[in-house]
Design a protein around this motif. Sequence first.
Motif, PDB file in Angstrom:
ATOM      1  N   LYS A  44       6.764   8.386 -11.310  1.00 15.50           N
ATOM      2  CA  LYS A  44       5.412   8.304 -11.870  1.00 15.50           C
ATOM      3  C   LYS A  44       5.359   7.309 -13.028  1.00 15.50           C
ATOM      4  O   LYS A  44       4.317   6.686 -13.261  1.00 15.50           O
ATOM      5  CB  LYS A  44       4.942   9.690 -12.332  1.00 15.50           C
ATOM      6  N   GLU A  45       6.456   7.157 -13.762  1.00 16.38           N
ATOM      7  CA  GLU A  45       6.537   6.114 -14.796  1.00 16.38           C
ATOM      8  C   GLU A  45       6.463   4.736 -14.146  1.00 16.38           C
ATOM      9  O   GLU A  45       5.743   3.844 -14.621  1.00 16.38           O
ATOM     10  CB  GLU A  45       7.846   6.236 -15.579  1.00 16.38           C
ATOM     11  N   TRP A  46       7.229   4.572 -13.070  1.00 14.70           N
ATOM     12  CA  TRP A  46       7.272   3.294 -12.358  1.00 14.70           C
ATOM     13  C   TRP A  46       5.904   2.952 -11.763  1.00 14.70           C
ATOM     14  O   TRP A  46       5.419   1.819 -11.881  1.00 14.70           O
ATOM     15  CB  TRP A  46       8.337   3.388 -11.256  1.00 14.70           C
ATOM     16  N   LYS A  47       5.247   3.947 -11.174  1.00 10.48           N
ATOM     17  CA  LYS A  47       3.925   3.738 -10.576  1.00 10.48           C
ATOM     18  C   LYS A  47       2.909   3.337 -11.645  1.00 10.48           C
ATOM     19  O   LYS A  47       2.114   2.405 -11.446  1.00 10.48           O
ATOM     20  CB  LYS A  47       3.466   5.010  -9.858  1.00 10.48           C
ATOM     21  N   LEU A  48       2.928   4.017 -12.782  1.00 14.39           N
ATOM     22  CA  LEU A  48       1.991   3.713 -13.857  1.00 14.39           C
ATOM     23  C   LEU A  48       2.270   2.331 -14.446  1.00 14.39           C
ATOM     24  O   LEU A  48       1.334   1.545 -14.686  1.00 14.39           O
ATOM     25  CB  LEU A  48       2.073   4.778 -14.956  1.00 14.39           C
ATOM     26  N   GLN A 102       0.819  -1.219   0.000  1.00 16.82           N
ATOM     27  CA  GLN A 102       0.000   0.000   0.000  1.00 16.82           C
ATOM     28  C   GLN A 102       0.853   1.270   0.000  1.00 16.82           C
ATOM     29  O   GLN A 102       0.393   2.327  -0.393  1.00 16.82           O
ATOM     30  CB  GLN A 102      -0.934   0.002   1.212  1.00 16.82           C
ATOM     31  N   GLN A 103       2.105   1.161   0.457  1.00 11.37           N
ATOM     32  CA  GLN A 103       2.996   2.326   0.480  1.00 11.37           C
ATOM     33  C   GLN A 103       4.215   2.027  -0.377  1.00 11.37           C
ATOM     34  O   GLN A 103       5.018   1.152  -0.044  1.00 11.37           O
ATOM     35  CB  GLN A 103       3.417   2.645   1.915  1.00 11.37           C
ATOM     36  N   ALA A 104       4.327   2.755  -1.492  1.00 16.87           N
ATOM     37  CA  ALA A 104       5.377   2.487  -2.483  1.00 16.87           C
ATOM     38  C   ALA A 104       6.778   2.573  -1.892  1.00 16.87           C
ATOM     39  O   ALA A 104       7.682   1.861  -2.329  1.00 16.87           O
ATOM     40  CB  ALA A 104       5.244   3.468  -3.647  1.00 16.87           C
ATOM     41  N   LYS A 105       6.972   3.415  -0.856  1.00 15.86           N
ATOM     42  CA  LYS A 105       8.326   3.578  -0.301  1.00 15.86           C
ATOM     43  C   LYS A 105       8.836   2.305   0.371  1.00 15.86           C
ATOM     44  O   LYS A 105      10.037   2.128   0.577  1.00 15.86           O
ATOM     45  CB  LYS A 105       8.356   4.745   0.687  1.00 15.86           C
ATOM     46  N   PHE A 106       7.901   1.400   0.716  1.00 13.11           N
ATOM     47  CA  PHE A 106       8.304   0.151   1.362  1.00 13.11           C
ATOM     48  C   PHE A 106       8.449  -1.011   0.373  1.00 13.11           C
ATOM     49  O   PHE A 106       8.753  -2.126   0.775  1.00 13.11           O
ATOM     50  CB  PHE A 106       7.299  -0.239   2.452  1.00 13.11           C
ATOM     51  N   GLY A 107       8.216  -0.741  -0.903  1.00 14.27           N
ATOM     52  CA  GLY A 107       8.337  -1.811  -1.884  1.00 14.27           C
ATOM     53  C   GLY A 107       7.088  -1.928  -2.733  1.00 14.27           C
ATOM     54  O   GLY A 107       6.141  -1.150  -2.603  1.00 14.27           O
ATOM     55  N   ASP A 108       7.089  -2.931  -3.606  1.00 12.57           N
ATOM     56  CA  ASP A 108       6.002  -3.088  -4.573  1.00 12.57           C
ATOM     57  C   ASP A 108       4.951  -4.098  -4.108  1.00 12.57           C
ATOM     58  O   ASP A 108       3.760  -3.917  -4.324  1.00 12.57           O
ATOM     59  CB  ASP A 108       6.593  -3.513  -5.913  1.00 12.57           C
ATOM     60  N   TYR A 109       5.422  -5.184  -3.482  1.00 15.26           N
ATOM     61  CA  TYR A 109       4.526  -6.202  -2.927  1.00 15.26           C
ATOM     62  C   TYR A 109       5.007  -6.536  -1.521  1.00 15.26           C
ATOM     63  O   TYR A 109       6.110  -6.158  -1.109  1.00 15.26           O
ATOM     64  CB  TYR A 109       4.521  -7.465  -3.794  1.00 15.26           C
ATOM     65  N   GLN A 110       4.176  -7.269  -0.791  1.00 15.45           N
ATOM     66  CA  GLN A 110       4.522  -7.619   0.577  1.00 15.45           C
ATOM     67  C   GLN A 110       4.050  -9.036   0.881  1.00 15.45           C
ATOM     68  O   GLN A 110       2.922  -9.411   0.531  1.00 15.45           O
ATOM     69  CB  GLN A 110       3.857  -6.634   1.540  1.00 15.45           C
ATOM     70  N   CYS A 111       4.919  -9.828   1.516  1.00 15.64           N
ATOM     71  CA  CYS A 111       4.539 -11.167   1.980  1.00 15.64           C
ATOM     72  C   CYS A 111       4.318 -11.091   3.486  1.00 15.64           C
ATOM     73  O   CYS A 111       5.225 -10.704   4.233  1.00 15.64           O
ATOM     74  CB  CYS A 111       5.625 -12.191   1.651  1.00 15.64           C
TER      75      CYS A 111
END
Length: 703
Positions: free
Chosen positions: A613-617, A149-158
Amino acid sequence: MTYAVPEVYLEVVNFFLLCRLVSSATRFHIQPAAEFLSSVSEEMGDPVTEYEARLQQQEQEIRSLSAEIESLKNPQNLNSSPRLDELREENTKLKYRLNILKRNLQGERTHCSKSMMNINQRLQEIFGEAIRASCPELDNPPLSVTPNQQAKFGDYQCNSAMAMAQMLKAKGIKVNPREIAEKIIQNLSDNELIQKTEIAGPGFINIHLRKMFVSKLLSNLLVNGVQPPPLASRKKVVVDFSSPNIAKEMHVGHLRSTIIGDSMCRLFEFLGYDVLRLNHVGDWGTQFGMLIAHLQDKFPNYLTVSPPISDLQAFYKESKKRFDEEEDFKKRAYQCVVRLQSKEPDFIKAWNLICDVSRGEFQRVYDCLEVRLIERGESYYQDMMTEVVKEFEQRGLMELDEGRKIVFAPGQSIPLTIVKSDGGYTYDTSDLAALRQRIFQEKADIIIYVTDSGQATHFQVVFAAAQMIGWYNPQVTRVEHAGFGVVLGEDKKKFKTRSGDTVRLMDLLEEGLKRSMDKLKEKERDKVLTPEELIKAQRSVAFGCIKYADLSHNRINDYVFSFDKMLDDRGNTAAYLLYAFTRIRSIARLANIDEAALRKAAETTEVLLDHEKEWKLGKCILRFPEILQKILDDLLLHTLCDYLYELATTFTEFYDSCYCVEKDRKTGEVVKVNMWRMLLCEATAAIMAKGFDILGISPVHRM
C-alpha cells in the motif's frame, strides 16, 4: 591473417566517430558530471543529445575518408600495422566514457532538478530510443507507454511491439511481436528508473520501477514542494471565457464557461505559461440604442446625477418591451446606436453608466468564485474590424451576396458574414478582429475559446478563414474551441426556475451557501469551529462543490445540477475530497508533529515503500505530472478530478493498512511515529492542495 571488410570498416568508423570528439571530451575526464553540466549547459542545452548529434555529424565526414578505409581492405596493411589494436582499445575506452557520462547526466537530472519528473514521459524517451534502434527500417514507429492496470504485472507497460509487427508486415516483413519486444528490451539503455522488464502475452512489455528511484522522487517532492516540470519555452496563452452580456444578469449558462476557463488558466499558470485571461463581454450592438433611449426618458439628468439602476435585468426588459411596441421609441433607439457608434460624448457616458452597473453585478459572482479576468468586450475591437474587412477585400477573398459581404473558408459550407447589407458589422467580424489581434499584437502561441458547444461550427469557420488568409499555421499556433454541454435540472431538462425563467447565477451561489451551512450544522461542525472558521468552511464547501460538480464531468457532455449530489460526502465529490484532505492534514497535528519537524524529516528520512500500500500510494502521488500533461493536450479537466479521487481512496487504503502513529491503547499517548509514513501523508496532502488550486477550490485546515 584475414579480416572481413565490414568488421574492419565498422571498427574504423567507430574509432573516427569517437576520436574526433576526444579533444572536446577531454574535460569529461577531469570534471565531475555536475561541474561539466554547469560549464556547458548554456551553450549545449542537453549535453547527451548534443554529444550524440555531434557523433552523427562525424559519419558524414568519415565518408570523405573512404580512400583510407579502402586501404584497410588489404590484409597486409593490417598485419603490418600495430596501430590497429591501439585503435580498438581507444575505441572501447571512449565508448565506456560515453556510457559513464550518460549515467552521470541521468543522475544529475534526478538529483539536481527541483521539478517533479513525468515518469511516463521519461519512460517514453527510453523506450522511444530502444524502439528506433530495434527497427531502424520503420519511419515513426509507434510508441505506447501507459500505467499498468494490474499492479501484479508491473508498474507501466509498453505496447508498441504488436503495432510495429503490423507495420513490418505491411512492408512484407513477417516478425513475431514477441521477437520485436525482445529486441526492444535488448536495446534499452542503462537508466535510472527501470528495475526489470518482462514480456507478456503477444508482446506486451511489463515495466517494474526501482523502489529507490521512486523514493528519491518523493523526497524531492517533499523538500522542494510541488514544482511543475521544466518548460522548453514560456509560451503566451490567451483564454477567452465567461463572456456575459452587458445589461443582462449572469445566469447558470455562464457558470460552466467561468469555472472551466478559470481552471484552464490556473493549469497553464502553474505550468509556467504567460497567461492572459480575457472576458469578451457583449458590450456593443443595437441593444444599447434602446437602453440609452430608455435611460434618457427614465433618468433625464443622468449626465449629472448617477442613475439608481438597482435591477438592470428589469431595466433591460422595460426597454425591450418599448422597443417592440412603440414605433417612435424604436426609431429613436436606432438614432442612439448611430450616435453611440459615432462616439458622441453624451452617448459614450450613457453607455459607460450601463456597463458599470453590469460590471458591478458580474464582479459579485467573480468574487464568490475567486475568478480574475481582464475585460475586453466587443467594443475593444470596433476600430480593428475595418482593417479586417479591408484585408479580406484586398486579398480577393470576399464575395457579395444580396448586399452582404461574405467569406467562404475552405472545407466550410457556411460562410461568414463580414459586413451586413446595412453596412454594419457582425459577431463574425468582431471574432475575426479579436483573433487577429491576439495573434499579431498579443503574439499568442495558444488561444482557447471556452463557450458552449452550440458555437462549435461558428468557431470552426472563423478558424478556417483565419488560416486561409494566412494569419496562423495550426502546426505552429494552437487555436482551439473548448466547447461544453448545457446544465440540466434534475428532470434532465434545461436548468430553469419553477416559473420557467433562467436561473440567476447569484441566486444559485447564495443557495449553495445556505445548503452548505445546513450540511455543516448537520455534522455539528458549528459546535467545534469558531464563527470565523465556520464561515470559511461554508464558503469552501459551497463554492468548491459547485465548481467540482461541473469540472468532474466531461465538459463535452451535458450535466445534471443537483445540490444534494454535490454536497454528498460519499463518492467522487468535492465534499468527500475536502473532508479527506482535512483528515490527512490533521494526522501530523494530532501526533504533535509540527511543520519544522516534517521539513527536517523530509531532508533526512528515507521514504520506505516496502508495504504494497506504501508502494501503490507512492506511485499514485508521482503520476501528478502525467495527469497535467494529458489535460494540457486535451483540455479535459475531469481527468484531474478522477485522479484526486483515486489519490484520496488510495490514501485511505494505505492509512487503513499502515500505522502512521501508534498510540498506547489505555492512555492514548503516542508511543511511536513511523516518520516515513507521515511523509507519505504530507506528500499526498501537497498534491491534493495543488490539485484543488488548479480546480479553483480553497480547502480549509479545519472543517
